[in-house]
Design a protein around this motif. Structure first.
Motif, PDB file in Angstrom:
ATOM      1  N   ILE A 114      -7.795 -13.166 -39.402  1.00  0.00           N
ATOM      2  CA  ILE A 114      -6.667 -13.306 -38.469  1.00  0.00           C
ATOM      3  C   ILE A 114      -6.843 -14.585 -37.672  1.00  0.00           C
ATOM      4  CG2 ILE A 114      -5.407 -12.209 -36.580  1.00  0.00           C
ATOM      5  CD1 ILE A 114      -6.457  -9.537 -37.550  1.00  0.00           C
ATOM      6  N   TYR A 115      -5.899 -15.511 -37.863  1.00  0.00           N
ATOM      7  CA  TYR A 115      -5.945 -16.801 -37.183  1.00  0.00           C
ATOM      8  C   TYR A 115      -4.813 -16.844 -36.170  1.00  0.00           C
ATOM      9  CZ  TYR A 115      -8.884 -18.425 -41.109  1.00  0.00           C
ATOM     10  OH  TYR A 115      -9.875 -18.576 -42.030  1.00  0.00           O
ATOM     11  N   GLY A 116      -5.144 -17.184 -34.932  1.00  0.00           N
ATOM     12  CA  GLY A 116      -4.105 -17.138 -33.910  1.00  0.00           C
ATOM     13  C   GLY A 116      -4.043 -18.363 -33.028  1.00  0.00           C
ATOM     14  N   VAL A 117      -2.823 -18.688 -32.602  1.00  0.00           N
ATOM     15  CA  VAL A 117      -2.647 -19.676 -31.536  1.00  0.00           C
ATOM     16  C   VAL A 117      -2.142 -18.906 -30.317  1.00  0.00           C
ATOM     17  CG1 VAL A 117      -1.343 -21.682 -30.715  1.00  0.00           C
ATOM     18  CG2 VAL A 117      -2.210 -21.638 -33.060  1.00  0.00           C
ATOM     19  N   ILE A 118      -2.852 -19.055 -29.203  1.00  0.00           N
ATOM     20  CA  ILE A 118      -2.470 -18.351 -27.975  1.00  0.00           C
ATOM     21  C   ILE A 118      -1.958 -19.373 -26.971  1.00  0.00           C
ATOM     22  CG2 ILE A 118      -3.277 -16.933 -26.039  1.00  0.00           C
ATOM     23  CD1 ILE A 118      -5.347 -15.700 -27.798  1.00  0.00           C
ATOM     24  N   GLY A 119      -0.751 -19.152 -26.486  1.00  0.00           N
ATOM     25  CA  GLY A 119      -0.207 -20.003 -25.429  1.00  0.00           C
ATOM     26  C   GLY A 119      -0.819 -19.596 -24.101  1.00  0.00           C
ATOM     27  N   ALA A 120      -1.438 -20.564 -23.414  1.00  0.00           N
ATOM     28  CA  ALA A 120      -2.034 -20.297 -22.102  1.00  0.00           C
ATOM     29  C   ALA A 120      -1.327 -21.209 -21.106  1.00  0.00           C
ATOM     30  CB  ALA A 120      -3.520 -20.597 -22.144  1.00  0.00           C
ATOM     31  N   VAL A 152       6.321 -24.008 -26.892  1.00  0.00           N
ATOM     32  CA  VAL A 152       7.793 -23.913 -26.843  1.00  0.00           C
ATOM     33  C   VAL A 152       8.393 -25.172 -27.473  1.00  0.00           C
ATOM     34  CG1 VAL A 152       9.803 -23.913 -25.305  1.00  0.00           C
ATOM     35  CG2 VAL A 152       7.854 -22.422 -24.799  1.00  0.00           C
ATOM     36  N   ALA A 153       7.887 -26.350 -27.046  1.00  0.00           N
ATOM     37  CA  ALA A 153       8.423 -27.621 -27.546  1.00  0.00           C
ATOM     38  C   ALA A 153       8.182 -27.749 -29.045  1.00  0.00           C
ATOM     39  CB  ALA A 153       7.758 -28.789 -26.803  1.00  0.00           C
ATOM     40  N   TYR A 154       7.001 -27.323 -29.500  1.00  0.00           N
ATOM     41  CA  TYR A 154       6.670 -27.420 -30.924  1.00  0.00           C
ATOM     42  C   TYR A 154       7.655 -26.573 -31.743  1.00  0.00           C
ATOM     43  CZ  TYR A 154       3.796 -27.957 -35.051  1.00  0.00           C
ATOM     44  OH  TYR A 154       3.355 -28.295 -36.299  1.00  0.00           O
ATOM     45  N   GLY A 155       7.944 -25.388 -31.227  1.00  0.00           N
ATOM     46  CA  GLY A 155       8.877 -24.500 -31.927  1.00  0.00           C
ATOM     47  C   GLY A 155      10.278 -25.074 -32.013  1.00  0.00           C
ATOM     48  N   MET A 156      10.624 -25.947 -31.049  1.00  0.00           N
ATOM     49  CA  MET A 156      11.997 -26.491 -31.016  1.00  0.00           C
ATOM     50  C   MET A 156      12.057 -27.922 -31.541  1.00  0.00           C
ATOM     51  SD  MET A 156      13.250 -25.121 -27.337  1.00  0.00           S
ATOM     52  CE  MET A 156      14.958 -25.619 -27.524  1.00  0.00           C
ATOM     53  N   ALA A 326      10.242 -17.541 -27.591  1.00  0.00           N
ATOM     54  CA  ALA A 326      10.160 -18.982 -27.895  1.00  0.00           C
ATOM     55  C   ALA A 326       8.706 -19.482 -27.914  1.00  0.00           C
ATOM     56  CB  ALA A 326      10.982 -19.784 -26.885  1.00  0.00           C
ATOM     57  N   GLY A 327       7.906 -19.062 -26.935  1.00  0.00           N
ATOM     58  CA  GLY A 327       6.509 -19.526 -26.867  1.00  0.00           C
ATOM     59  C   GLY A 327       5.688 -18.987 -28.028  1.00  0.00           C
ATOM     60  N   ALA A 328       5.827 -17.700 -28.309  1.00  0.00           N
ATOM     61  CA  ALA A 328       5.041 -17.092 -29.390  1.00  0.00           C
ATOM     62  C   ALA A 328       5.478 -17.639 -30.747  1.00  0.00           C
ATOM     63  CB  ALA A 328       5.194 -15.574 -29.352  1.00  0.00           C
ATOM     64  N   ALA A 329       6.783 -17.861 -30.938  1.00  0.00           N
ATOM     65  CA  ALA A 329       7.267 -18.378 -32.223  1.00  0.00           C
ATOM     66  C   ALA A 329       6.764 -19.806 -32.443  1.00  0.00           C
ATOM     67  CB  ALA A 329       8.798 -18.334 -32.264  1.00  0.00           C
TER      68      ALA A 329
END
Ligand SMILES: Nc1ncnc2c1ncn2[C@@H]1O[C@H](COP(=O)(O)OP(=O)(O)OP(=O)(O)O)[C@@H](O)[C@H]1O
Ligand SMILES: [Mg+2]
Length: 359
Positions: A114-120, A152-156, A326-329
């Protein structure tokens, strides 16, 4: 041999934790954990630990912990956050259980890494990044911590000449994007957010309508339904109990006053961020401002910020389409775009935890 990795994007917020996975699941739960108060509660609830809406609905039978409340352990060091040593352990355990539960909601294939990116938060201190790494270590095989506004910016696809303002429960994070990974110094964290609006609204309501029976949940729900900052003709009329009898109240004025408390700090934070850039970059950034986080949904906030920016030559403000995910996506998109060898660097036995460390 390991099976295909499961990628997870997580937005670990003060108020809610959202999680999105490469297998198509998405979930959002309160960032809160409840433990049954005694053996009777334990027997009735049938669980040792409770998550999600049950934490609110069954709260009378629970000892509840919001591990990131008021940014405790998150953007402040524990000494500054006012959390005692004993509570610190409890907060840590709650955060660990919360992350593990959020990951389990994505139903990863047994045995798959399980590989994750966590927004902090934008400027989570080194201490708090390592806290997040620590609480995530049970649930992930490899983890990257990225600033929430960046995900958020990366997702958009807004990584060039843009500004993200993430209005959460505990903090407002303002992050400039200029085609590179934002550094801590680039960003501004205002220690205010939706929780502060709720506190002000609660205070104003008890001054004006001392007879109305209120609770933090009632106050928050009114704000989420009617909250606004612009001039409107409509009124916010709500039913509140007075001595257990439902009664009508016009809460338009105190609600607006409470919601408006966020506007000046946002403009001040924006001014601080853009003053560090040359005028031509400033112009480009101001015309590409993205409002994210739950607070972005306050009616009229985009227009009011645009009006306030007229003194700075004008600006264009838009809201994210989906303030919950938005942040998680964006975090998931980042996770899935990273090559396998880069993920190897983030295996949890390594110490590096942020993209900036690996860059
Ligand atoms: N429609 C709405 N109007 C106004 N405020 C809202 C609305 N929906 C949610 N909020 C508020 O947004 C806040 C939660 O935002 P969000 O879920 O982005 O926070 P978080 O990520 O958990 O917090 P933080 O980023 O500070 O750690 C709460 O204060 C909530 O009441
Ligand atoms: Mg947030």
């Amino acid at each position: 041999m390991d099976s295909q990795p499961a990628f997870i994007g997580m937005d670990l917020g003060t108020f809610k934790t959202s999680v999105v996975s490469s297998n198509g699941t998405r979930d959002s739960i309160f960032s809160a954990v409840g433990w049954p108060k005694d053996h009777v509660a334990r027997a009735i609830l049938g669980r040792d630990v409770v998550f999600g809406t049950d934490v609110v609905e069954k709260r009378l039978a629970l000892k509840v912990c919001r591990p990131f409340q008021r940014g405790a352990l998150k953007y402040l060091d524990s000494a500054e956050s006012g959390v005692s040593e004993a509570n610190l352990e409890q907060h840590k355990e709650a955060a660990r259980l919360l992350v593990k539960h959020a990951v389990s909601l994505t139903r990863p294939q047994p045995g798959a890494p399980i590989y994750g990116v966590i927004g902090a938060p934008s400027r989570a201190s080194i201490v708090n990044k390592s806290f997040i790494m620590d609480v995530a270590s049970d649930a992930f095989d490899a983890v990257v911590i990225a600033p929430e506004p960046f995900t958020v910016a990366y997702g958009m696809n807004a990584l060039t000449d843009a500004l993200v303002i993430d209005i959460g429960a505990g903090t407002i994070d303002i992050c400039p994007l200029y085609s590179t990974y934002p550094t801590d110094e680039d960003q501004v964290t205002v220690p205010l957010g939706g929780d502060f609006v709720d506190e002000v609204f609660m205070r104003l309501m008890s001054e004006r309508f001392p007879e109305a029976e209120l609770s933090p949940n009632i106050v928050r729900e009114i704000k989420e339904k009617y909250g606004f900052v612009h001039d409107i003709d409509e009124k916010a009329i709500v039913m509140l109990d007075v001595k257990a009898r439902p009664t009508e109240f016009d809460v338009t004025a105190p609600l607006k006053e409470a919601c408006l408390t966020l506007v000046e700090p946002i403009i001040e934070g924006l001014r601080e961020v853009i003053s560090r850039f040359d005028p031509e970059f400033r112009r480009a950034m101001l015309s590409n401002i993205i409002l994210a986080g739950g607070g972005s949904q306050l009616n009229g906030l985009d227009r009011l910020i645009e009006q306030s920016l007229e003194a700075y030559g004008g600006g264009r403000v838009r809201k994210v389409g989906d303030s919950v995910f938005a942040g998680a996506a964006g975090a998931l998109k980042l996770a899935m775009s990273m090559p396998a060898d880069q993920w190897d660097q983030f295996r949890l036995h390594n110490n590096s935890s942020s993209l900036a460390d690996a860059a």
